[in-house]
Motif scaffolding. Structure first.
Motif, PDB file in Angstrom:
ATOM      1  N   MET A 123       0.833  -1.209   0.000  1.00 47.19           N
ATOM      2  CA  MET A 123       0.000   0.000   0.000  1.00 47.19           C
ATOM      3  C   MET A 123       0.864   1.255   0.000  1.00 47.19           C
ATOM      4  SD  MET A 123      -3.039   0.978   2.643  1.00 47.19           S
ATOM      5  CE  MET A 123      -4.019   2.439   2.411  1.00 47.19           C
ATOM      6  N   LEU A 124       1.980   1.203   0.696  1.00 54.06           N
ATOM      7  CA  LEU A 124       2.836   2.378   0.769  1.00 54.06           C
ATOM      8  C   LEU A 124       3.410   2.739  -0.598  1.00 54.06           C
ATOM      9  CD1 LEU A 124       4.709   1.590   4.067  1.00 54.06           C
ATOM     10  CD2 LEU A 124       2.855   3.212   3.713  1.00 54.06           C
ATOM     11  N   SER A 125       3.664   1.713  -1.419  1.00 56.03           N
ATOM     12  CA  SER A 125       4.194   1.997  -2.737  1.00 56.03           C
ATOM     13  C   SER A 125       3.151   2.652  -3.630  1.00 56.03           C
ATOM     14  CB  SER A 125       4.686   0.703  -3.390  1.00 56.03           C
ATOM     15  OG  SER A 125       3.616  -0.213  -3.524  1.00 56.03           O
ATOM     16  N   ILE A 126       1.862   2.429  -3.342  1.00 59.67           N
ATOM     17  CA  ILE A 126       0.783   3.006  -4.140  1.00 59.67           C
ATOM     18  C   ILE A 126       0.469   4.420  -3.680  1.00 59.67           C
ATOM     19  CG2 ILE A 126      -1.633   2.716  -4.821  1.00 59.67           C
ATOM     20  CD1 ILE A 126      -1.324  -0.250  -4.355  1.00 59.67           C
ATOM     21  N   PHE A 127       0.612   4.680  -2.381  1.00 58.33           N
ATOM     22  CA  PHE A 127       0.234   5.971  -1.818  1.00 58.33           C
ATOM     23  C   PHE A 127       1.420   6.660  -1.152  1.00 58.33           C
ATOM     24  CE2 PHE A 127      -3.971   4.958  -2.728  1.00 58.33           C
ATOM     25  CZ  PHE A 127      -4.333   3.744  -2.190  1.00 58.33           C
ATOM     26  N   PRO A 128       2.399   7.104  -1.900  1.00 54.27           N
ATOM     27  CA  PRO A 128       3.488   7.864  -1.270  1.00 54.27           C
ATOM     28  C   PRO A 128       2.962   9.176  -0.719  1.00 54.27           C
ATOM     29  CG  PRO A 128       3.624   7.978  -3.664  1.00 54.27           C
ATOM     30  CD  PRO A 128       2.559   6.986  -3.349  1.00 54.27           C
ATOM     31  N   ILE A 129       3.587   9.659   0.343  1.00 50.91           N
ATOM     32  CA  ILE A 129       3.106  10.874   1.003  1.00 50.91           C
ATOM     33  C   ILE A 129       3.095  12.066   0.047  1.00 50.91           C
ATOM     34  CG2 ILE A 129       3.648  12.529   2.826  1.00 50.91           C
ATOM     35  CD1 ILE A 129       4.718  10.196   4.463  1.00 50.91           C
ATOM     36  N   TYR A 130       4.126  12.150  -0.810  1.00 49.10           N
ATOM     37  CA  TYR A 130       4.185  13.314  -1.692  1.00 49.10           C
ATOM     38  C   TYR A 130       3.061  13.314  -2.733  1.00 49.10           C
ATOM     39  CZ  TYR A 130       6.452   9.938  -4.818  1.00 49.10           C
ATOM     40  OH  TYR A 130       6.751   8.841  -5.578  1.00 49.10           O
ATOM     41  N   ALA A 131       2.336  12.169  -2.882  1.00 55.56           N
ATOM     42  CA  ALA A 131       1.266  12.111  -3.877  1.00 55.56           C
ATOM     43  C   ALA A 131      -0.084  12.538  -3.314  1.00 55.56           C
ATOM     44  CB  ALA A 131       1.152  10.689  -4.435  1.00 55.56           C
ATOM     45  N   LEU A 132      -0.166  12.755  -2.008  1.00 55.75           N
ATOM     46  CA  LEU A 132      -1.457  13.092  -1.402  1.00 55.75           C
ATOM     47  C   LEU A 132      -2.088  14.356  -1.975  1.00 55.75           C
ATOM     48  CD1 LEU A 132      -0.834  12.185   2.342  1.00 55.75           C
ATOM     49  CD2 LEU A 132      -2.007  10.868   0.589  1.00 55.75           C
ATOM     50  N   PRO A 133      -1.325  15.421  -2.240  1.00 51.17           N
ATOM     51  CA  PRO A 133      -1.963  16.614  -2.807  1.00 51.17           C
ATOM     52  C   PRO A 133      -2.590  16.385  -4.179  1.00 51.17           C
ATOM     53  CG  PRO A 133       0.190  17.159  -1.897  1.00 51.17           C
ATOM     54  CD  PRO A 133       0.100  15.672  -1.927  1.00 51.17           C
ATOM     55  N   LEU A 134      -2.231  15.291  -4.842  1.00 46.50           N
ATOM     56  CA  LEU A 134      -2.795  15.012  -6.157  1.00 46.50           C
ATOM     57  C   LEU A 134      -4.224  14.510  -6.075  1.00 46.50           C
ATOM     58  CD1 LEU A 134       0.260  13.194  -7.806  1.00 46.50           C
ATOM     59  CD2 LEU A 134      -0.391  15.606  -7.991  1.00 46.50           C
ATOM     60  N   PHE A 135      -4.712  14.218  -4.887  1.00 49.20           N
ATOM     61  CA  PHE A 135      -6.040  13.647  -4.739  1.00 49.20           C
ATOM     62  C   PHE A 135      -6.902  14.536  -3.839  1.00 49.20           C
ATOM     63  CE2 PHE A 135      -2.835  10.276  -5.045  1.00 49.20           C
ATOM     64  CZ  PHE A 135      -3.135   9.837  -6.322  1.00 49.20           C
ATOM     65  N   PRO A 136      -7.303  15.711  -4.354  1.00 48.56           N
ATOM     66  CA  PRO A 136      -8.097  16.633  -3.529  1.00 48.56           C
ATOM     67  C   PRO A 136      -9.432  16.051  -3.106  1.00 48.56           C
ATOM     68  CG  PRO A 136      -8.081  17.309  -5.835  1.00 48.56           C
ATOM     69  CD  PRO A 136      -7.062  16.247  -5.700  1.00 48.56           C
ATOM     70  N   ALA A 137      -9.946  15.087  -3.872  1.00 51.77           N
ATOM     71  CA  ALA A 137     -11.226  14.484  -3.494  1.00 51.77           C
ATOM     72  C   ALA A 137     -11.128  13.809  -2.132  1.00 51.77           C
ATOM     73  CB  ALA A 137     -11.653  13.462  -4.549  1.00 51.77           C
ATOM     74  N   THR A 138      -9.945  13.351  -1.777  1.00 48.52           N
ATOM     75  CA  THR A 138      -9.757  12.703  -0.481  1.00 48.52           C
ATOM     76  C   THR A 138      -9.966  13.691   0.667  1.00 48.52           C
ATOM     77  OG1 THR A 138      -8.155  11.212  -1.497  1.00 48.52           O
ATOM     78  CG2 THR A 138      -8.150  11.347   0.897  1.00 48.52           C
ATOM     79  N   TYR A 139      -9.533  14.935   0.471  1.00 50.82           N
ATOM     80  CA  TYR A 139      -9.627  15.934   1.534  1.00 50.82           C
ATOM     81  C   TYR A 139     -10.875  16.805   1.418  1.00 50.82           C
ATOM     82  CZ  TYR A 139      -5.135  15.085   3.727  1.00 50.82           C
ATOM     83  OH  TYR A 139      -4.108  14.531   4.441  1.00 50.82           O
ATOM     84  N   ALA A 140     -11.751  16.515   0.460  1.00 53.89           N
ATOM     85  CA  ALA A 140     -12.972  17.305   0.303  1.00 53.89           C
ATOM     86  C   ALA A 140     -13.822  17.372   1.570  1.00 53.89           C
ATOM     87  CB  ALA A 140     -13.788  16.753  -0.862  1.00 53.89           C
ATOM     88  N   PRO A 141     -13.875  16.329   2.417  1.00 51.22           N
ATOM     89  CA  PRO A 141     -14.686  16.435   3.637  1.00 51.22           C
ATOM     90  C   PRO A 141     -14.338  17.622   4.522  1.00 51.22           C
ATOM     91  CG  PRO A 141     -14.100  14.153   3.247  1.00 51.22           C
ATOM     92  CD  PRO A 141     -13.333  14.965   2.240  1.00 51.22           C
ATOM     93  N   PHE A 142     -13.075  18.068   4.518  1.00 50.15           N
ATOM     94  CA  PHE A 142     -12.678  19.177   5.375  1.00 50.15           C
ATOM     95  C   PHE A 142     -13.123  20.530   4.822  1.00 50.15           C
ATOM     96  CE2 PHE A 142      -9.812  15.785   6.634  1.00 50.15           C
ATOM     97  CZ  PHE A 142      -9.894  15.867   8.011  1.00 50.15           C
ATOM     98  N   LEU A 143     -13.658  20.515   3.603  1.00 47.37           N
ATOM     99  CA  LEU A 143     -14.209  21.750   3.031  1.00 47.37           C
ATOM    100  C   LEU A 143     -15.698  21.908   3.323  1.00 47.37           C
ATOM    101  CD1 LEU A 143     -12.477  21.629  -0.495  1.00 47.37           C
ATOM    102  CD2 LEU A 143     -11.731  22.856   1.563  1.00 47.37           C
ATOM    103  N   MET A 144     -16.297  20.875   3.900  1.00 49.15           N
ATOM    104  CA  MET A 144     -17.738  20.915   4.195  1.00 49.15           C
ATOM    105  C   MET A 144     -17.981  21.690   5.491  1.00 49.15           C
ATOM    106  SD  MET A 144     -18.901  19.335   1.581  1.00 49.15           S
ATOM    107  CE  MET A 144     -17.489  20.003   0.691  1.00 49.15           C
ATOM    108  N   PRO A 145     -18.756  22.770   5.441  1.00 50.66           N
ATOM    109  CA  PRO A 145     -18.919  23.630   6.625  1.00 50.66           C
ATOM    110  C   PRO A 145     -19.885  23.083   7.668  1.00 50.66           C
ATOM    111  CG  PRO A 145     -20.156  24.517   4.786  1.00 50.66           C
ATOM    112  CD  PRO A 145     -19.406  23.347   4.249  1.00 50.66           C
ATOM    113  N   ASN A 146     -20.804  22.202   7.273  1.00 45.16           N
ATOM    114  CA  ASN A 146     -21.801  21.710   8.236  1.00 45.16           C
ATOM    115  C   ASN A 146     -22.212  20.296   7.849  1.00 45.16           C
ATOM    116  OD1 ASN A 146     -23.810  21.994   6.115  1.00 45.16           O
ATOM    117  ND2 ASN A 146     -23.798  24.185   6.590  1.00 45.16           N
ATOM    118  N   TRP A 147     -23.137  19.741   8.665  1.00 48.94           N
ATOM    119  CA  TRP A 147     -23.573  18.367   8.453  1.00 48.94           C
ATOM    120  C   TRP A 147     -24.280  18.176   7.118  1.00 48.94           C
ATOM    121  CZ3 TRP A 147     -21.914  14.222  10.655  1.00 48.94           C
ATOM    122  CH2 TRP A 147     -21.431  14.243  11.969  1.00 48.94           C
TER     123      TRP A 147
END
Length: 336
Positions: free
Chosen positions: A1-25
């Protein structure tokens, strides 16, 4: 799994962090519904269409979703859900900001932790231990084996917890710990050498044992008239025979064949009369054969080999000769 998801590649997947853009329930739940719809759509496409029927861009997007985004979503959805729950309960200000920051850092923290654990698990065994042959003891007969990736050792009946793989750093460290860095023999219940997947790196070394040279010289080409798959020296009462595909034998030592199998036998000057149970694998009269015979009162031998029907007698003799070569090379006082 680590070879598939290197830390430096995380910014390439904004959909992963989209939950933190949600202001409410409300927005958070809408995003979860969107994620679910996306997942169902991709699954439906995979189940009903071949990759040749779909535009390449959609195939790439689907693979990114399944292999990259989806496995990471729990590390962002759950922390953001926890933050929104805390906000609903009245948490405000810097405390809420700090909690949100902790949630954002959960994913990279996971990768860093997993990477450190993986590196710790892969640390090498002591050089003082693996630089010399490993002493072993099988049913009271001592011997030595090389640190070859083709060899597997079994210390008991549980093939998961009692197995020691000589290609595995963790197994090597366990062996070194149990033998005081190779200063005392390792008590084993079975020694399995997988010859078809033999250690090619060792075969290219300048100095290897004589029996290893014999193994390396033998062809393991499945398209040839002969190939030897496995040789197992084992204590019958020390392992689960079914885990190794080893047959039970009658009191007289003979094997039992099913309706789709044939029994061939040969008289060997070392092992006596040995039987092989063979079944046809293809229309070219290629057979897959197994054998089990007694080495001592406490040790048996299990063989697996492939052969053409024309050369079956000659190849049975080859298999037994190679088994004898291994037996003589491994044990200090060979029982063969």
């Amino acid at each position: 799994m680590l070879s598939i998801f290197p830390i430096y590649a995380l910014p390439l997947f904004p959909a992963t962090y989209a939950p933190f853009l949600m202001p409410n329930w409300r927005w958070f739940l809408l995003l979860c519904i969107a994620y679910g719809a996306m997942g169902l759509g991709v699954r439906y496409g995979v189940a009903n269409y071949a990759s040749t029927d779909v535009h390449r861009s959609l195939v790439v997007a689907g693979n990114i979703w399944l292999d990259l985004v989806l496995p990471l979503l729990p590390f962002t959805l759950l922390p953001r859900g926890f933050v929104l729950a805390a906000k609903s309960l009245g948490l405000r200000g810097w405390k809420l900001f700090g909690l949100n920051l902790i949630g954002i850092l959960a994913l990279p923290t996971f990768f860093i932790g997993a990477s450190l654990i993986d590196r710790w698990e892969r640390r090498p065994a002591p050089i003082a231990c693996i630089s010399r042959p490993l002493p072993i003891d099988l049913a009271g007969i001592s011997g030595t084996i090389p640190w070859s990736k083709a060899i597997r050792l079994y210390l008991g009946a549980n093939t998961r917890s009692d197995a020691r793989y000589l290609f595995s750093p963790s197994s090597k460290r366990k062996i070194c710990s149990q033998t005081n860095d190779g200063r005392r023999p390792l008590s084993v219940k079975a020694i399995k050498t997988s010859l078809f997947g033999r250690d090619r790196a060792r075969c290219m070394m300048d100095k290897i044992s004589q029996w290893e040279e014999s193994v390396c010289e033998k062809t393991s080409n499945r398209n040839s008239s002969f190939y030897l798959v496995d040789v197992v020296f084992f204590q019958p009462d020390g392992i689960k025979l079914g885990d190794f595909g080893i047959r039970n034998i009658r009191i007289d030592g003979s094997l039992i064949a099913r309706s789709d199998e044939q029994i061939f036998s040969t008289d060997d000057g070392t092992f006596g009369r040995v039987e092989f149970v063979c079944r046809q694998q293809s229309s070219e009269f290629r057979f897959y054969c197994t054998s089990r015979f007694r080495l001592t009162d406490l040790i048996d031998v299990h063989l697996e080999m492939g052969s053409t029907i024309v050369d079956i007698n000659k190849n049975m003799e080859k298999a037994l000769l190679l088994s004898k070569t291994m037996c003589v090379g491994i044990f200090d006082q060979p029982p063969c």
